[in-house]
Write an enzyme that holds these catalytic residues in place. Sequence first.
Site, PDB file in Angstrom:
ATOM      1  CG  HIS A  78      -2.078  -0.995   0.972  1.00 59.11           C
ATOM      2  ND1 HIS A  78      -3.192  -0.727   0.225  1.00 59.11           N
ATOM      3  CD2 HIS A  78      -2.205  -2.287   1.391  1.00 59.11           C
ATOM      4  CE1 HIS A  78      -3.977  -1.784   0.206  1.00 59.11           C
ATOM      5  NE2 HIS A  78      -3.410  -2.743   0.891  1.00 59.11           N
ATOM      6  CG  ASP A  82      -0.676   5.337   0.263  1.00 62.24           C
ATOM      7  OD1 ASP A  82      -1.776   4.977  -0.210  1.00 62.24           O
ATOM      8  OD2 ASP A  82      -0.413   5.311   1.481  1.00 62.24           O
ATOM      9  CG  ASP A 108      -8.775   3.104  -8.903  1.00 64.14           C
ATOM     10  OD1 ASP A 108      -9.974   3.445  -8.747  1.00 64.14           O
ATOM     11  OD2 ASP A 108      -8.450   2.094  -9.553  1.00 64.14           O
TER      12      ASP A 108
END
Length: 172
Positions: A78, A82, A108
């Site tokens: 993650h 990010d 997204d």
Amino acid sequence: LSDDAAIIVSRDITDRKHMEEDLWEMSFRDQLTGLYNRRGFFSHAEQQMKAAARTRNRMPLIFVDVDNMKWVNDSLGHEEGDRMLMDTAAVFRQTFRDADILARVGGDEFAVLATDAKEIAPELLSERLQRNIDAHNSAAERPYALAMSWGIAVYDPDMPVSLDELMAWADE
């Protein structure tokens, strides 16, 4: 105290006002990317659409999905996901003007309302976005290429629609 005496209490509320402004701004911004969030986008975009209806200006709305986000999150973590979102925001800032409304409207998903862009053909916006994505991928050292899918719908004050409808058209 005598009858003609008065007590005056004065407080400096500057710090409180700054805190209120910061909270207001935080409620309209995506913390990760610094772009507007969905609430901020809708608030600002709807105002621009009202103004465009009065001035008879057309405005393109670009709706973007970041490709392969799930794969990046699942395979690389993650934190890298990010970074991918922050890279997307950076490409947006390079592609669009300060006057345009840039937002991360979902996980997204991103949206841009290009204000005062009546002279700019949607194809030119697409070309500029793709050129900046390619430039980013050439310079960035990532284990993946940044890729996006997008659609463009144009707000036409002669055939007004809601912001939701315009976003749905661009998303198709």
